[in-house]
Enzyme design. Structure first.
Site, mmCIF file in Angstrom:
data_model
loop_
_atom_site.group_PDB
_atom_site.id
_atom_site.type_symbol
_atom_site.label_atom_id
_atom_site.label_comp_id
_atom_site.label_asym_id
_atom_site.label_seq_id
_atom_site.Cartn_x
_atom_site.Cartn_y
_atom_site.Cartn_z
ATOM 1 C CB SER A 137 -22.931 -108.117 14.087
ATOM 2 O OG SER A 137 -23.730 -107.570 12.797
ATOM 3 N N GLY A 138 -20.496 -107.440 11.732
ATOM 4 C CA GLY A 138 -20.095 -106.244 10.841
ATOM 5 C C GLY A 138 -18.476 -106.111 10.862
ATOM 6 N N GLY A 140 -16.836 -108.396 9.177
ATOM 7 C CA GLY A 140 -16.093 -109.005 7.630
ATOM 8 C C GLY A 140 -16.232 -110.508 7.767
ATOM 9 N NE ARG A 168 -28.583 -108.168 6.920
ATOM 10 C CZ ARG A 168 -27.558 -108.733 7.492
ATOM 11 N NH1 ARG A 168 -26.633 -109.193 6.824
ATOM 12 N NH2 ARG A 168 -27.421 -108.795 8.827
ATOM 13 N NE ARG A 261 -24.301 -105.705 7.151
ATOM 14 C CZ ARG A 261 -24.257 -106.983 8.112
ATOM 15 N NH1 ARG A 261 -23.156 -107.639 7.755
ATOM 16 N NH2 ARG A 261 -25.058 -107.017 9.380
ATOM 17 N NE ARG A 272 -27.561 -107.058 13.546
ATOM 18 C CZ ARG A 272 -27.443 -108.373 12.604
ATOM 19 N NH1 ARG A 272 -26.355 -108.710 12.232
ATOM 20 N NH2 ARG A 272 -28.525 -109.275 12.563
#
Ligand SMILES: Nc1ncnc2c1ncn2[C@@H]1O[C@H](COP(=O)(O)OP(=O)(O)OP(=O)(O)O)[C@@H](O)[C@H]1O
Ligand SMILES: Nc1nc2c(ncn2[C@@H]2O[C@H](COP(=O)(O)O)[C@@H](O)[C@H]2O)c(=O)[nH]1
Length: 393
Positions: A137-138, A140, A168, A261, A272
């Protein structure tokens, strides 16, 4: 549970009457009867299996989207599947496969503990393998996929997953995810509607068969953004895909991106990050991922992704399919079969409109199958009946 067989014998014949058309296909000890009869529901394509030894009928669990109930011709391709060609609709919409003993059907039979068959729609033309993109996660993944979809909107389609997590701020239902309740999703999973699913960061995520099929139906290459557990499930399925794992340049950079983010609480970020370590460990699992991509500089990583997907090559689709544009409206029925081809004959009035009278469906071209479409169907016109039948009978 079987019911007693009625008193008639069936061979490889079409049983037709005013309100009833059924095809009976023999294979070993079984006869598959395909089609609607007077007493079946008009909205479903009935399938019954006769066990010839015990003379009992079984109504199997039927998986997959089924053909609209119209008249059809059917022929056994091999001991795994039957080709069903709907009459009266264009070739593009008419080719279906009833899988009776493919690896997927065998697996589902074990899970469900009874007789199972599955429909898989045929898709004409060259079909490229779906692309599975995983990574912590994160890292990209979403950013890279968004760039790809923006640059090649007609080439790629995103498989919209289901999730039980809340949307979100900038996420739209049906675009980023199908946001759903847990009990509904669990129900759909138990009904076999999902290709894969996994518990990720405390929520349930999954790829429905429909999500993948709707992209394939648009003639696009499907992209799946799923976690490592999901990638494992797809790898174990009959879907042939390319598996790419995206790594961060460092763990610190991953944490920085996730925080920047700004979409997760501190507790969720911690969860995460813990899961990220496990996912990074699994990226080297033998036989799981075909390619590892490091997402350090975004543009460099994106160019590398394009190279992996051969987007830097100027390659054209194969020219040997007479249905390359997929636009034919002519209608065909099954004429005959060899080990390698099935001959399709057009309806008389179509020939008058200039459609090829005979087509050959190349059986070696079939890829994919349930769950999902049978892709890559190659069809060539055969110049004359004489040429077409050479070696066929
Ligand atoms: N190469 C990069 N350099 C710096 N920032 C990046 C890079 N790639 C992506 N980002 C940023 O990192 C953040 C996370 O990216 P993204 O949402 O695409 O990750 P993801 O892998 O899809 O995460 P998730 O699995 O949680 O959905 C975003 O704010 C994005 O703009
Ligand atoms: N196994 C699956 N994993 C999925 C699916 N859709 C998304 N994901 C993965 O979940 C995490 C978290 O995503 P987020 O949107 O909440 O940040 C990420 O690793 C995705 O790849 C799915 O259908 N199946």
């Amino acid at each position: 549970m079987g019911e007693e067989a009625p008193e008639f014998r069936v061979d490889n014949i079409t049983l037709e009457s005013k309100d009833c058309e059924q095809n009976a296909i023999d294979l070993g000890n079984k006869t598959y009867v395909i089609g609607r009869s007077d007493d079946d529901s008009k909205s479903s394509f009935g399938i019954k299996i006769l066990d010839k030894q015990t003379q009992t009928w079984v109504v199997p669990t039927v998986l997959g989207a089924q053909p609209p109930t119209k008249s059809h011709s059917a022929i056994l391709i091999n001991d795994e599947k039957i080709l069903v060609l709907e009459k009266g609709v264009s070739l593009n919409d008419s080719i279906w496969f009833l899988e009776i003993d493919t690896p997927f059907v065998k697996q589902q039979r074990k899970i469900k503990g009874g007789e199972v068959v599955s429909w898989s729609k045929g898709v004409l033309g060259v079909a490229e393998k779906p692309v599975v993109i995983s990574g912590p996660s994160g890292v990209g993944k979403g950013t890279l996929i968004a760039k790809l979809m923006k640059e090649y909107p007609s080439k790629f389609g995103f498989s919209v997953s289901h999730t039980t997590r809340s949307p979100r701020v900038k996420e739209t239902d049906g675009v980023h995810y199908h946001f759903t309740g847990r009990s509904k999703m669990e129900q759909d999973i138990s009904e076999g509607k999902f290709l894969e699913f996994a518990h990720v960061h405390g929520n349930l995520y999954g790829t429905s068969i429909e999500a993948v099929e709707s992209v394939t139906d648009e003639g696009k290459r499907c992209i799946l953004d799923i976690d490592v557990q999901g990638a494992r499930s797809v790898r174990a399925s009959s879907i042939e895909a390319i598996f790419i794992f995206v790594c961060p340049p460092s763990f610190e950079e991953l944490e920085k991106r996730l925080r920047a983010r700004g979409t997760e609480t501190e507790e969720q970020i911690q969860k995460r990050l813990r899961n990220a370590r496990a996912e990074l460990d699994q990226s080297n699992s033998p036989g799981l991922f075909d390619h590892l991509l490091v997402n350090d500089d975004l543009e460099t990583c994106y160019e590398n992704l394009k190279k992996l997907l051969s987007l830097d090559d100027d390659h054209e689709d194969s020219d040997d399919c007479c249905m390359k544009d997929g636009k034919t409206t002519a209608c065909y029925s099954i004429l005959s079969k060899t080990d390698s081809e099935i001959l399709l004959q057009s309806e008389t009035n179509e020939v008058e409109k200039g459609a090829a009278s005979l087509l050959a469906l190349d059986l070696s071209s079939l890829t994919g199958g349930a769950p999902g479409r049978t892709r890559g169907l190659k069809i060539q016109s055969v110049n004359s009946i004489d040429n077409g039948l050479k070696g066929i009978r």
